[in-house]
Scaffold this active site. Structure first.
Site, PDB file in Angstrom:
ATOM      1  N   TYR A  50     -13.723  -3.133  10.734  1.00  0.00           N
ATOM      2  CA  TYR A  50     -12.384  -2.520  10.677  1.00  0.00           C
ATOM      3  C   TYR A  50     -11.688  -2.625  12.040  1.00  0.00           C
ATOM      4  CZ  TYR A  50      -8.701   0.973  10.106  1.00  0.00           C
ATOM      5  OH  TYR A  50      -7.472   1.609  10.058  1.00  0.00           O
ATOM      6  N   SER A  95      -4.106   0.197  14.369  1.00  0.00           N
ATOM      7  CA  SER A  95      -4.896   1.413  14.591  1.00  0.00           C
ATOM      8  C   SER A  95      -5.438   1.421  16.011  1.00  0.00           C
ATOM      9  CB  SER A  95      -6.063   1.460  13.609  1.00  0.00           C
ATOM     10  OG  SER A  95      -6.963   2.486  13.955  1.00  0.00           O
ATOM     11  N   GLY A 104      -1.029   7.973   0.495  1.00  0.00           N
ATOM     12  CA  GLY A 104      -1.232   8.098   1.938  1.00  0.00           C
ATOM     13  C   GLY A 104       0.001   7.790   2.784  1.00  0.00           C
ATOM     14  N   GLY A 163       0.837  -1.207   0.000  1.00  0.00           N
ATOM     15  CA  GLY A 163       0.000   0.000   0.000  1.00  0.00           C
ATOM     16  C   GLY A 163       0.868   1.252   0.000  1.00  0.00           C
TER      17      GLY A 163
HETATM   18  N1  LIG Z   1      -5.746   7.212   7.682  1.00  0.00           N
HETATM   19  C1  LIG Z   1      -5.900   7.004   8.968  1.00  0.00           C
HETATM   20  O1  LIG Z   1      -6.385   7.861   9.725  1.00  0.00           O
HETATM   21  C2  LIG Z   1      -5.471   5.705   9.571  1.00  0.00           C
HETATM   22  C3  LIG Z   1      -5.567   5.557  10.973  1.00  0.00           C
HETATM   23  C4  LIG Z   1      -5.154   4.364  11.551  1.00  0.00           C
HETATM   24  C5  LIG Z   1      -4.645   3.359  10.765  1.00  0.00           C
HETATM   25  N2  LIG Z   1      -4.567   3.513   9.417  1.00  0.00           N
HETATM   26  C6  LIG Z   1      -4.021   2.409   8.614  1.00  0.00           C
HETATM   27  O2  LIG Z   1      -2.937   2.875   7.855  1.00  0.00           O
HETATM   28  C7  LIG Z   1      -2.775   2.091   6.681  1.00  0.00           C
HETATM   29  C8  LIG Z   1      -2.613   2.993   5.477  1.00  0.00           C
HETATM   30  O3  LIG Z   1      -3.796   3.747   5.347  1.00  0.00           O
HETATM   31  P1  LIG Z   1      -3.909   5.127   4.571  1.00  0.00           P
HETATM   32  O4  LIG Z   1      -4.608   6.052   5.480  1.00  0.00           O
HETATM   33  O5  LIG Z   1      -2.598   5.549   3.986  1.00  0.00           O
HETATM   34  O6  LIG Z   1      -4.939   4.691   3.441  1.00  0.00           O
HETATM   35  P2  LIG Z   1      -5.016   4.991   1.869  1.00  0.00           P
HETATM   36  O7  LIG Z   1      -4.581   6.388   1.562  1.00  0.00           O
HETATM   37  O8  LIG Z   1      -6.394   4.583   1.482  1.00  0.00           O
HETATM   38  O9  LIG Z   1      -3.945   3.985   1.247  1.00  0.00           O
HETATM   39  C9  LIG Z   1      -4.185   2.603   1.246  1.00  0.00           C
HETATM   40  C10 LIG Z   1      -3.109   1.889   0.459  1.00  0.00           C
HETATM   41  O10 LIG Z   1      -3.454   0.499   0.445  1.00  0.00           O
HETATM   42  C11 LIG Z   1      -3.505   0.044  -0.912  1.00  0.00           C
HETATM   43  N3  LIG Z   1      -4.591  -0.927  -1.073  1.00  0.00           N
HETATM   44  C12 LIG Z   1      -5.914  -0.750  -0.845  1.00  0.00           C
HETATM   45  N4  LIG Z   1      -6.588  -1.869  -1.153  1.00  0.00           N
HETATM   46  C13 LIG Z   1      -5.678  -2.775  -1.583  1.00  0.00           C
HETATM   47  C14 LIG Z   1      -5.750  -4.110  -2.054  1.00  0.00           C
HETATM   48  N5  LIG Z   1      -6.912  -4.775  -2.154  1.00  0.00           N
HETATM   49  N6  LIG Z   1      -4.606  -4.725  -2.410  1.00  0.00           N
HETATM   50  C15 LIG Z   1      -3.427  -4.093  -2.342  1.00  0.00           C
HETATM   51  N7  LIG Z   1      -3.280  -2.827  -1.899  1.00  0.00           N
HETATM   52  C16 LIG Z   1      -4.392  -2.181  -1.538  1.00  0.00           C
HETATM   53  C17 LIG Z   1      -3.755   1.282  -1.759  1.00  0.00           C
HETATM   54  O11 LIG Z   1      -3.171   1.096  -3.039  1.00  0.00           O
HETATM   55  P3  LIG Z   1      -3.986   1.198  -4.434  1.00  0.00           P
HETATM   56  O12 LIG Z   1      -5.187   2.075  -4.198  1.00  0.00           O
HETATM   57  O13 LIG Z   1      -2.987   1.775  -5.379  1.00  0.00           O
HETATM   58  O14 LIG Z   1      -4.334  -0.203  -4.739  1.00  0.00           O
HETATM   59  C18 LIG Z   1      -2.995   2.353  -0.971  1.00  0.00           C
HETATM   60  O15 LIG Z   1      -1.650   2.373  -1.352  1.00  0.00           O
HETATM   61  C19 LIG Z   1      -3.995   1.173   6.634  1.00  0.00           C
HETATM   62  O16 LIG Z   1      -3.660  -0.100   7.110  1.00  0.00           O
HETATM   63  C20 LIG Z   1      -4.979   1.843   7.592  1.00  0.00           C
HETATM   64  O17 LIG Z   1      -5.883   0.909   8.164  1.00  0.00           O
HETATM   65  C21 LIG Z   1      -4.960   4.659   8.807  1.00  0.00           C
END
Ligand SMILES: NC(=O)c1ccc[n+]([C@@H]2O[C@H](COP(=O)([O-])OP(=O)(O)OC[C@H]3O[C@@H](n4cnc5c(N)ncnc54)[C@H](OP(=O)(O)O)[C@@H]3O)[C@@H](O)[C@H]2O)c1
Length: 289
Positions: A164, A139, A14, A10
């Site tokens: 989630y 998270s 982000g 991923g």
């Molecule tokens: N944002 C927050 O506030 C937050 C808080 C706590 C934890 N987190 C965790 O942090 C991590 C990163 O989140 P983010 O906020 O950066 O989210 P994001 O901007 O939505 O990025 C998600 C990444 O995961 C990839 N992805 C999504 N579905 C996929 C699939 N089926 N197969 C392979 N890759 C996939 C996407 O790549 P493509 O779209 O190019 O496929 C993208 O690179 C996640 O595990 C999330 O649960 C986030």
């Protein structure tokens, strides 16, 4: 980080993209993944320019499919046979219940089974050699969640944020179980909460769910660069080189929920993950995942 290879799942946007840039700037060789190979290649080139670093590779793999995880591992065999740091970052929240073509609920498949299986495959490969690190992006949403091992997809009563929260609780339980199991292979496994981060997280969901997250992020969230700090810290800092089975928030050790530390539950979860992976069947002879 010169001479080290880091796999960031991923890594196309982000927190994952910011993690890739930060570690590339420290001299690490980066392999980043996203679903679409063309997009992953494009982002890899952009990360390389931004970090003014050596080559960054981009690979495509749908990690919500067991066969997609296996296909990624196979592709890595050619591109980067030895991974020093695995950042299990890919993850998502889905407002609606839906199963993958393999019959698994999407949140469970992507947020739990993918990091479980990818770590298993890469650890099995990394015989002996140098110490390796696994960084699981969990998270604070794990707090208050419970784990339904009879129906982890929650097919009967699905709610996006409960599914989630459960998936991140499971990732923490797996982190502690992995830390124990892999200790004698010199693999250190830690988890983190990145903060509430303005990324693409949750935005693609239909209706009010996606709009609500977008507004909340605009008002309250920190930047992906800040959100990536703890991932970068756990992937690279010397002072946490021996840390394992820990949960970090803002680059500091923190306590995860009491349930997440239930080792017996962690073992039952491990068995459930093994069953789910086995139920999909072996990798196809000619890979088309
Ligand atoms: N944002 C927050 O506030 C937050 C808080 C706590 C934890 N987190 C965790 O942090 C991590 C990163 O989140 P983010 O906020 O950066 O989210 P994001 O901007 O939505 O990025 C998600 C990444 O995961 C990839 N992805 C999504 N579905 C996929 C699939 N089926 N197969 C392979 N890759 C996939 C996407 O790549 P493509 O779209 O190019 O496929 C993208 O690179 C996640 O595990 C999330 O649960 C986030």
């Amino acid at each position: 980080m010169a001479g080290r290879t880091v796999l960031v799942t991923g890594g196309t946007t982000g927190i994952g993209r910011a993690t890739a840039v930060g570690l590339a700037a420290m001299g690490a060789r980066i392999v980043l993944t996203g679903r679409d190979p063309t997009r992953a290649h494009g982002v890899a080139e952009a990360v390389q320019k931004e970090a003014r670093s050596g080559p960054v590779e981009g690979l495509g793999a749908d990690l919500s499919r067991v066969q997609g995880v296996r296909a990624l591992a196979e592709a890595l065999d050619q591109v980067a046979p030895r991974i020093d740091v695995l950042v299990n970052n890919a993850g998502a929240v889905f407002s609606r219940y839906e199963t993958t073509p393999e019959g698994l609920e999407r949140t469970w498949a992507l947020n739990v089974l993918a990091p479980f299986l990818l770590t298993e495959i890469l650890v099995a490969r990394a015989e002996g050699a140098r110490p390796a690190r696994v960084v699981n992006v969990a998270s604070s949403a794990h707090r208050g969640a419970h784990l339904d091992l009879d129906d982890p997809g929650r097919s009967a009563r699905y709610r996006g944020f409960s599914a989630y929260g459960q998936s991140k609780l499971a990732l923490l339980l797996l982190t502690y179980a992995q830390a124990k199991r892999y200790a004698d292979r010199h693999v250190r496994v830690n988890a983190l909460h990145p903060g509430f981060v303005a990324s693409r997280f949750g935005r693609d969901n239909p209706g009010g769910f996606g709009v609500g997250i977008t507004i909340a992020e605009a008002l309250f969230a920190i930047s992906p660069q800040r959100g990536a700090r703890t991932s970068i810290y756990l992937a690279s800092a010397g002072e946490v080189g021996d840390a394992t089975g820990r949960y970090f928030v803002r680059c500091r050790p923190s306590s995860s929920s009491r349930l997440s530390q239930d080792a017996a539950l962690g073992e039952r979860l491990w068995a459930r993950c093994e069953r789910d992976v086995a139920a999909v069947g072996p990798a196809p002879a000619s890979e088309d995942a």
